[in-house]
Design a protein around this motif. Structure first.
Motif, PDB file in Angstrom:
ATOM      1  N   LYS A 193       0.828  -1.209   0.000  1.00  0.00           N
ATOM      2  CA  LYS A 193       0.000   0.000   0.000  1.00  0.00           C
ATOM      3  C   LYS A 193       0.863   1.260   0.000  1.00  0.00           C
ATOM      4  O   LYS A 193       0.485   2.287  -0.587  1.00  0.00           O
ATOM      5  CB  LYS A 193      -0.937  -0.020   1.213  1.00  0.00           C
ATOM      6  N   LEU A 214      -5.828   5.859   1.439  1.00  0.00           N
ATOM      7  CA  LEU A 214      -4.668   5.001   1.674  1.00  0.00           C
ATOM      8  C   LEU A 214      -3.925   5.404   2.942  1.00  0.00           C
ATOM      9  O   LEU A 214      -3.442   4.550   3.684  1.00  0.00           O
ATOM     10  CB  LEU A 214      -3.728   5.056   0.474  1.00  0.00           C
ATOM     11  N   GLU A 217      -5.771   3.924   5.735  1.00  0.00           N
ATOM     12  CA  GLU A 217      -5.530   2.474   5.802  1.00  0.00           C
ATOM     13  C   GLU A 217      -4.191   2.182   6.459  1.00  0.00           C
ATOM     14  O   GLU A 217      -4.086   1.309   7.328  1.00  0.00           O
ATOM     15  CB  GLU A 217      -5.551   1.869   4.393  1.00  0.00           C
TER      16      GLU A 217
END
Length: 229
Positions: A193, A214, A217
């Motif tokens: 990621k 992102l 996350e």
């Protein structure tokens, strides 16, 4: 015969006494191992490519197991009929391809009592599909073999509650057990990621929403990692 750590872990998830269909069998390493050891009475070894299947036939004959292992040329589970196997073993393919194999032979898959799956990538996609189709993860393994990280699972039919999104990524049993390799799994996930995030930040397109998502996350996974350390 001696198996690699990856294949040995997959074999450990096969219920003793079951007949398996090994899909993408290559040299039929798993069917030969489980039949030689007595873990399985018989097996089907299937591969879509003639070359690997020929190698499987040679290996099976060399082991004196031609009467117990049926080698078949076929795409996924399409060469397996209902009632011929108790479970399927699918190793070494990407998660989306495994989803395609299961969905393409849906009736055969749903007639099985288990599936041992070792996705090379996007395991979360596979786990989510299993739960959406009324299956769940009963057992899991994380293994490092020759410096490479592998994850595998045994799925069985029986609907349970849907998992939180993050558990599809790392596996419910892995989390429940706090597997010693789970930290490495999360680190790999974050590295992937992170690379995507770096690429997005260099993009000239307006991807602010994706960047923010992102970043959230990655923050979440850092917190999860802290719980394990």
């Amino acid at each position: 015969m001696k198996l690699t750590a990856r294949l040995e872990a997959a074999v450990s998830l096969i219920p003793p006494g079951s007949v398996i269909a090994d899909i993408g069998t290559d040299h039929a390493y798993i069917p030969v191992a489980v039949c030689e050891s007595g873990r399985c009475p018989s097996a089907i070894a299937a591969d879509i490519v003639p070359g690997p299947l020929a190698a499987a036939v040679s290996h099976v004959r060399g082991a004196g197991l031609a009467d117990r292992i049926d080698c078949r040329l076929g795409d996924g589970l399409t060469c397996v009929q209902k009632g011929e196997a108790d479970g399927a073993v699918i190793c070494g393919m990407g998660g989306p391809l495994m989803v395609k194999i299961l969905s393409a032979s849906y009736d055969v898959w749903q007639s099985l009592s288990f599936a041992v799956l070792q996705p090379q990538s996007e395991a979360g996609v596979l786990r989510r599909y299993l739960y959406e189709q009324g299956w769940h993860i009963e057992d899991e393994r994380l293994v490092i073999d020759d410096g490479r990280f592998y994850e595998m699972m045994r799925a069985v039919p029986g609907r349970t509650e849907a998992l939180p999104d993050w558990l599809y990524e790392i596996g419910p049993v892995n989390w429940q057990r706090r597997d010693k390799l789970l930290c490495r799994k999360i680190e790999i996930l974050m590295e992937t990621k992170g690379r995507i995030l770096t690429g997005l930040k260099k993009s000239r397109k307006d991807v602010r929403a994706r960047i923010e998502a992102l970043e959230k996350e990655l923050h979440f996974w850092r917190n999860v990692l802290c719980q394990l350390q």
